[in-house]
Write an enzyme that holds these catalytic residues in place. Structure first.
Site, PDB file in Angstrom:
ATOM      1  N   GLY A  43       0.811  -1.209  -0.073  1.00 41.21           N
ATOM      2  CA  GLY A  43       0.009  -0.210   0.021  1.00 41.21           C
ATOM      3  C   GLY A  43       0.893   1.180  -0.079  1.00 41.21           C
ATOM      4  CG  ASP A  67      -4.878  -6.619 -11.777  1.00 41.72           C
ATOM      5  OD1 ASP A  67      -4.520  -7.552 -11.265  1.00 41.72           O
ATOM      6  OD2 ASP A  67      -6.239  -6.567 -12.090  1.00 41.72           O
TER       7      ASP A  67
END
Length: 306
Positions: free
Chosen positions: A225, A255
């Site tokens: 993150g 992705d």
């Protein structure tokens, strides 16, 4: 030319809308609809294509949503090899709640694949993979898929001299027993293997190095993150910070990270630069609305520090 081949046995048609509020038992009027091809490997292929990599998306499609998936992927000029299935491609529905500034994400189950459909999928891997290629298995597996699905894909890729990259929590144990070139996990996923939540960065670094030393992966990648990401391999541990951007949506960011990372590695970039490029792609996608992926110009600007 080295190619990035992505595998998506359980793709989705991504549909996103915005709503002024989301409340139970109320009629929610939506606006700003978007529709994009989706599913882990499909999004990785879209990312790689946008970044100029030589890529191929191997994926399944069936039914009305499958037809829409094929058309929308073709409209982005992503090279593809579609494996037809008797069942229906799933829908993933996303609602941006403007009142609370949050996002609701609904992922429907995919269709089961028959033994013949699975065999055709693996035949495509065997026929397309060549020495030096990156073969990226990404996303969930369809209901009823064998637990060794990704292990078999990894085995076939390695047989052809390709490097297998896995970004999935489905069938992970069997794949790691087979051994993969690279495994990518985020801050919510690694605990399933590590057995507990670990501190960033020291605990994560120890975990990543242990995965490499045990021979389960050659390259262990954890994206954490806003803390950044790290990659461990036999040469050491490499890190990259997160880019601070004004985020609109998280759909496709992971992705995009994988697509950017593998694209950079395919070009021969050093691990730390490849990580930074992946983080730039993820951040640029977070800047995009709904289910849209990044603008390549934003990736370039972030990566260059502009």
């Amino acid at each position: 030319m080295t190619r990035i081949i992505t595998l998506t046995p359980n793709p989705a048609l991504d549909y996103a809308v915005a709503a002024d509020f989301v409340e139970p038992n109320r009629k929610i009027r939506c606006r700003d609809p978007q529709m994009h091809p989706g599913g882990g490997g499909v999004n990785v292929a879209r990312s790689c294509a946008r970044l100029g990599a030589h890529t191929l998306a191997i994926y399944t499609a069936g039914g009305v949503y499958g037809d829409a998936l094929i058309k929308s992927l073709a409209s982005e000029n992503v090279p593809m090899r579609m494996i037809p299935i008797a069942g229906d491609t799933r829908l993933a529905f996303h609602v941006n709640n403007r009142k609370e500034g949050n996002e609701y994400r609904f992922n429907l189950p995919g269709a089961e694949m028959s033994e013949g459909e699975i065999r055709r999928f693996f035949n495509a891997v065997r026929e397309e993979a060549e020495p030096g290629d990156f073969v990226v298995g990404s996303g969930s597996l369809p209901p009823g898929a064998p637990e060794d699905f990704w292990a078999e894909a990894a085995h076939l890729a390695k047989q052809e001299g390709a490097r297998f990259v896995l970004d999935s929590i489905s069938g992970l144990d069997a794949a790691l027993d087979e051994g993969v070139y690279m495994l990518r996990q985020n801050e919510h996923e690694y605990a399933a293997v590590a057995g507990k939540t670990l501190k960033w960065p020291d605990g994560i670094e120890t975990y990543a190095k242990d995965m490499v030393s045990k021979g389960r992966v050659q390259n262990m990648v954890v994206s954490h993150g806003g803390d950044g990401s790290l990659l461990a391999n036999a040469d050491g541990v490499f890190t990259a910070p997160a880019y601070k951007v004004r985020a609109s949506s998280a759909v496709g960011a992971g992705d995009s990270f994988v697509g950017g990372l593998v694209t950079a590695l395919c070009r021969g970039e050093a691990p730390e630069d490849a990580l930074r490029f992946g983080m730039a792609a993820a951040a640029a996608t977070r800047m995009s609305e709904g289910t849209a992926l990044f603008d390549p110009a934003d990736v370039k600007k972030l990566f260059s520090g502009g």
